[in-house]
Design a protein around this motif. Structure first.
Motif, PDB file in Angstrom:
ATOM      1  N   SER A   1       0.833  -1.211   0.000  1.00 37.83           N
ATOM      2  CA  SER A   1       0.000   0.000   0.000  1.00 37.83           C
ATOM      3  C   SER A   1       0.864   1.255   0.000  1.00 37.83           C
ATOM      4  O   SER A   1       0.508   2.262  -0.627  1.00 37.83           O
ATOM      5  CB  SER A   1      -0.942  -0.002   1.209  1.00 37.83           C
ATOM      6  OG  SER A   1      -0.231   0.160   2.426  1.00 37.83           O
TER       7      SER A   1
ATOM      8  N   ALA B   1       2.322   1.639  -3.571  1.00 36.22           N
ATOM      9  CA  ALA B   1       1.279   2.147  -4.468  1.00 36.22           C
ATOM     10  C   ALA B   1       1.038   3.632  -4.235  1.00 36.22           C
ATOM     11  O   ALA B   1       0.870   4.417  -5.188  1.00 36.22           O
ATOM     12  CB  ALA B   1      -0.014   1.357  -4.269  1.00 36.22           C
ATOM     13  N   ALA B   2       1.010   4.035  -2.965  1.00 35.19           N
ATOM     14  CA  ALA B   2       0.803   5.445  -2.644  1.00 35.19           C
ATOM     15  C   ALA B   2       1.968   6.290  -3.152  1.00 35.19           C
ATOM     16  O   ALA B   2       1.769   7.386  -3.702  1.00 35.19           O
ATOM     17  CB  ALA B   2       0.646   5.624  -1.137  1.00 35.19           C
TER      18      ALA B   2
ATOM     19  N   ALA C   1       1.738   6.705  -6.930  1.00 37.18           N
ATOM     20  CA  ALA C   1       0.643   7.617  -7.276  1.00 37.18           C
ATOM     21  C   ALA C   1       1.024   9.072  -6.982  1.00 37.18           C
ATOM     22  O   ALA C   1       0.719   9.979  -7.767  1.00 37.18           O
ATOM     23  CB  ALA C   1      -0.619   7.228  -6.510  1.00 37.18           C
TER      24      ALA C   1
ATOM     25  N   ALA D   1      -4.562   5.964 -10.461  1.00 37.02           N
ATOM     26  CA  ALA D   1      -3.557   5.494  -9.501  1.00 37.02           C
ATOM     27  C   ALA D   1      -3.823   6.063  -8.110  1.00 37.02           C
ATOM     28  O   ALA D   1      -3.676   5.358  -7.098  1.00 37.02           O
ATOM     29  CB  ALA D   1      -2.161   5.895  -9.976  1.00 37.02           C
TER      30      ALA D   1
ATOM     31  N   ALA E   1      -4.707   3.912  -4.820  1.00 37.50           N
ATOM     32  CA  ALA E   1      -3.891   4.046  -3.608  1.00 37.50           C
ATOM     33  C   ALA E   1      -4.762   4.412  -2.415  1.00 37.50           C
ATOM     34  O   ALA E   1      -4.547   3.921  -1.296  1.00 37.50           O
ATOM     35  CB  ALA E   1      -2.810   5.112  -3.824  1.00 37.50           C
TER      36      ALA E   1
ATOM     37  N   GLN F   1      -5.314   2.398   1.166  1.00 36.58           N
ATOM     38  CA  GLN F   1      -5.154   3.014   2.483  1.00 36.58           C
ATOM     39  C   GLN F   1      -6.422   2.873   3.332  1.00 36.58           C
ATOM     40  O   GLN F   1      -6.339   2.798   4.561  1.00 36.58           O
ATOM     41  CB  GLN F   1      -4.771   4.490   2.334  1.00 36.58           C
ATOM     42  CG  GLN F   1      -3.362   4.719   1.821  1.00 36.58           C
ATOM     43  CD  GLN F   1      -2.295   4.137   2.727  1.00 36.58           C
ATOM     44  OE1 GLN F   1      -2.345   4.281   3.950  1.00 36.58           O
ATOM     45  NE2 GLN F   1      -1.312   3.459   2.138  1.00 36.58           N
TER      46      GLN F   1
ATOM     47  N   PHE G   1      -6.527  11.061  -1.070  1.00 41.95           N
ATOM     48  CA  PHE G   1      -6.136  10.333  -2.289  1.00 41.95           C
ATOM     49  C   PHE G   1      -7.312  10.227  -3.256  1.00 41.95           C
ATOM     50  O   PHE G   1      -7.175  10.466  -4.473  1.00 41.95           O
ATOM     51  CB  PHE G   1      -5.636   8.929  -1.932  1.00 41.95           C
ATOM     52  CG  PHE G   1      -4.164   8.847  -1.659  1.00 41.95           C
ATOM     53  CD1 PHE G   1      -3.242   8.814  -2.690  1.00 41.95           C
ATOM     54  CD2 PHE G   1      -3.692   8.797  -0.355  1.00 41.95           C
ATOM     55  CE1 PHE G   1      -1.882   8.736  -2.438  1.00 41.95           C
ATOM     56  CE2 PHE G   1      -2.340   8.714  -0.091  1.00 41.95           C
ATOM     57  CZ  PHE G   1      -1.422   8.682  -1.128  1.00 41.95           C
TER      58      PHE G   1
END
Length: 393
Positions: free
Chosen positions: A222, A225-226, A229, A245, A249, A253, A285
């Motif tokens: 995670s 991915a964050a 992004a 993205a 993300a 989360q 996000f």
């Protein structure tokens, strides 16, 4: 946080006996006062001698003024626990605090002293903090926390970008996104450590049952991915792929937060507020992702991150750390709970002001009053906590 390690013999003011005291106090005062200045600046009723345009001054002083003070207070308190070394006290701590104060003055007076001089003075603080943290981590051989040092260096780099871009290009678009993105990574990194830890400690003692999931592969995925992004958002905020993205993300989360058993902590407001504050991270996000897809005004997600995640998480950490490290009971008083509520109301009002322009004037005033009330109220309520010796000494 773990218990405070043994301190050096110290006979000076209690305010300078530990890093969280001056930085939490003056940081929260500055957070409230700067917002009281920002609203009349926004409406053209007040002008400061800053080289920044009003919007950039406001954003800079939240991202690179207020926030570094609170991060510094947290790290000066946490790093001695991580490394087993003595904390910064007395004159060195005062020098660091004054460097931060002079930086705020320099930025606000940058039209008079020149933006280059203001940038150098302002950035001196974060580099001093990075040097202090690096020294403690290296001498304590606490290599696992080098990633926190890297995050501070990245934030300092964002500050440099902000100054250069704002004064050469007329606006700090990349500097703003860089600062917000690095801050979100820091919140996900530190929040991912303290939120489940404090939750686990309280649940194990007070509410046996499901506990937060331990840090594992999902958390790593995670975070990656964050990070991807956020990098895409810094460089290409209007791409459709960036929007997708960011939303993905955000969804990860949401799942990450859900794994921390926050719904079981409602009886302990000091723990519950950490979950509420962290919830603004995935909300930001998703809203920023929708903005990249042109389905949402950009200000909604940005203020979910800044007014929500940054504001609520920092107030939550400050109140808990201030009580625990001065020997007081870890209980949120009625006043502290009101301060939490004010800040959440302010964050929601600011998000809604971006979504509903027709009500923006009223909502902006609500948001500003709530934010200022929360942080000025915190500084006044906790004044004696910061300025008097630890209970029991």
């Amino acid at each position: 946080m773990a218990p405070i390690p043994r301190l050096r013999d110290y006979s000076g003011p209690a305010l300078l006996s530990y890093g969280f005291r001056p930085f939490f106090l003056f940081g929260s005062l500055y957070a409230g006062l700067s917002i009281l200045a920002w609203l009349p600046m926004f409406y053209g009723e007040l002008q400061l001698s800053t080289a920044f345009v009003p919007r950039d001054w406001h954003i800079h002083e939240m991202l690179y003024g207020y926030l570094p003070a609170i991060i510094t207070g947290f790290l000066l308190t946490a790093v001695p626990n991580w490394t087993g070394r003595m904390p910064l006290q007395g004159r060195p701590l005062l020098v660091l605090l004054l460097t931060w104060v002079v930086g705020r003055i320099a930025v606000t007076a940058s039209a008079r002293i020149g933006w280059e001089a203001a940038a150098i003075i302002d950035n001196a603080f974060l580099f001093l903090v990075a040097a202090a943290m690096g020294r403690e981590i290296l001498k304590g051989k606490n290599w696992r926390n080098l990633k926190v040092l890297i995050a501070i260096v990245i934030l300092a780099a964002g500050n440099i970008v902000f100054h250069i871009e704002a004064n050469l290009a007329g606006g700090a678009e990349y500097g703003i996104r860089f600062g917000i993105a690095s801050t979100m990574m820091l919140i996900m990194l530190i929040g991912g450590r303290i939120v489940p830890s404090f939750t686990r400690n309280w649940l194990a003692r007070e509410n046996p049952g499901r506990l937060p999931a331990p840090f594992g592969h999902f958390d790593v995925a995670s975070m990656i991915a964050a990070g991807i992004a956020l990098l895409m958002w810094i460089g290409f905020p209007d791409w459709t792929v960036t929007g997708a993205a960011l939303i993905a993300a955000g969804a990860l989360q949401v799942v990450r937060l859900g794994r921390w058993a926050g719904e079981r902590t409602w009886r302990d407001r000091l723990v519950l507020i950490l979950h509420i504050g962290y919830a603004f991270v995935p909300l930001g996000f998703i809203l920023v992702g929708l903005s990249s897809l042109r389905l949402m005004p950009s200000g909604a997600g940005i203020h979910a991150w800044t007014g929500g995640a940054i504001g609520v998480m920092t107030l939550a950490v400050m109140s808990r750390a201030s009580l625990g490290h001065t020997g007081r009971a870890l209980v949120a008083s009625t006043t502290t709970q009101i301060l939490y509520l004010l800040l959440v109301i302010g964050a929601v009002a600011r998000i809604c002001a971006a979504i509903h322009p027709g009500f923006s004037d009223t909502l902006l005033h609500v948001a500003a009053a709530s934010w200022a009330g929360a942080f000025l109220g915190f500084s006044l309520t906790y004044w004696t906590v910061f300025t008097r010796p630890r209970v029991g000494n």
